[in-house]
Design an enzyme around this catalytic site. Structure first.
Site, short mmCIF file in Angstrom:
data_model
loop_
_atom_site.label_atom_id
_atom_site.label_comp_id
_atom_site.label_asym_id
_atom_site.label_seq_id
_atom_site.Cartn_x
_atom_site.Cartn_y
_atom_site.Cartn_z
N ASP A 273 2.33 2.97 -7.04
CA ASP A 273 3.49 2.10 -6.84
C ASP A 273 4.48 2.35 -7.97
O ASP A 273 4.22 2.01 -9.13
CB ASP A 273 3.06 0.63 -6.81
CG ASP A 273 4.20 -0.30 -6.45
OD1 ASP A 273 5.17 -0.37 -7.23
OD2 ASP A 273 4.11 -0.97 -5.41
N ARG B 48 9.40 -6.48 1.60
CA ARG B 48 8.72 -6.19 2.84
C ARG B 48 8.06 -7.42 3.44
O ARG B 48 7.29 -8.10 2.76
CB ARG B 48 7.65 -5.10 2.63
CG ARG B 48 7.03 -4.62 3.94
CD ARG B 48 6.23 -3.37 3.77
NE ARG B 48 4.98 -3.59 3.05
CZ ARG B 48 3.98 -2.72 3.01
NH1 ARG B 48 4.11 -1.54 3.60
NH2 ARG B 48 2.88 -2.98 2.34
N ASP C 88 5.60 -0.78 -10.07
CA ASP C 88 4.57 -1.28 -10.98
C ASP C 88 4.39 -0.34 -12.17
O ASP C 88 4.17 -0.79 -13.30
CB ASP C 88 3.23 -1.42 -10.24
CG ASP C 88 3.20 -2.65 -9.34
OD1 ASP C 88 3.98 -3.59 -9.59
OD2 ASP C 88 2.42 -2.66 -8.38
N THR D 78 5.44 -8.12 9.62
CA THR D 78 6.06 -7.05 10.40
C THR D 78 6.09 -5.72 9.65
O THR D 78 6.30 -4.67 10.26
CB THR D 78 7.50 -7.43 10.76
OG1 THR D 78 8.29 -7.50 9.55
CG2 THR D 78 7.56 -8.77 11.47
#
Length: 208
Positions: free
Chosen positions: A199, A103, A202, A107
């Site tokens: 996440d 990512r 993770d 943006t």
């Protein structure tokens, strides 16, 4: 295009364990594979069958097998890898491709850094897998990559999704079937699914 939200008790039970912050890395990792396998069981329900003649220990008979057997699992790196492992337990002969996206922090849109597919991917039924469908950015980007390579039969599988991600994927790719373990409430201000499970990458790899 159809959106399928799983209601199977085993899927809901295992997702409930995954959501707990006390669930260990190993248990979380195992559950990702298990839930992916269960979702794939539903996602492959409409695969076409063909009749073949076989011989049992008793006599000859007609059996049915999956027509063509041209399936391909495409995990979005890195969190999708353990979903692919679970699905391969169910469909061991499937080919595997990989899509790498990160990512852009300015943006917030995904950027491709890796894409490797079987040479005959355009002839295959593709199952893109990623634990989370949050904003929908990664899912849309992955489908874009598949279509650029001539793939037309595409399905997207995830463990949990936010309504915002489902809306974006269905809007930009209305021809893609979506299979969801559970549809959660919303995205928070940081783009995380609520209530979610944190996440996924993770928690799978113990990196946070």
């Amino acid at each position: 295009m159809s959106v399928y939200i799983m209601d199977h008790p085993l899927i809901q039970h295992k997702l409930g364990i995954m959501r707990r912050k006390t669930t260990s890395t190993k248990e979380f990792r195992d559950l990702v594979s298990e839930v992916a396998m269960l979702i794939c069981y539903e996602a492959t329900r409409k695969l076409p069958l063909t009749e073949i003649e076989i011989e049992t220990p008793i006599e000859k008979t007609t059996a049915r097998e999956i027509e063509g057997k041209k399936l391909c699992i495409v995990p979005i790196l890195r969190a999708g890898l353990h979903m692919a492992d679970g699905i391969l337990n169910l469909i061991p002969n499937a080919k595997v491709g990989h899509v790498g996206l990160y990512r852009n922090e300015k943006t917030l849109e995904p950027v491709e850094y890796f894409c490797k597919l079987p040479s005959d991917a355009s002839e295959r039924e593709i199952f893109i897998v990623d634990p989370m469908l949050a904003t929908g950015g990664s899912a849309v980007a992955a489908v874009n990559l598949m279509k650029k390579r001539g793939v037309r039969k595409i399905h997207f599988l995830c463990l949990i999704a936010a309504p915002e991600g489902v809306e974006r994927l269905t809007r930009e790719h209305p021809d893609v079937d979506i299979f969801i373990g559970n549809l959660d409430e919303r995205l928070n201000e940081n783009g995380y699914i609520v209530p979610g499970l944190g996440d996924a990458g993770d928690r799978i790899y113990g990196t946070k």
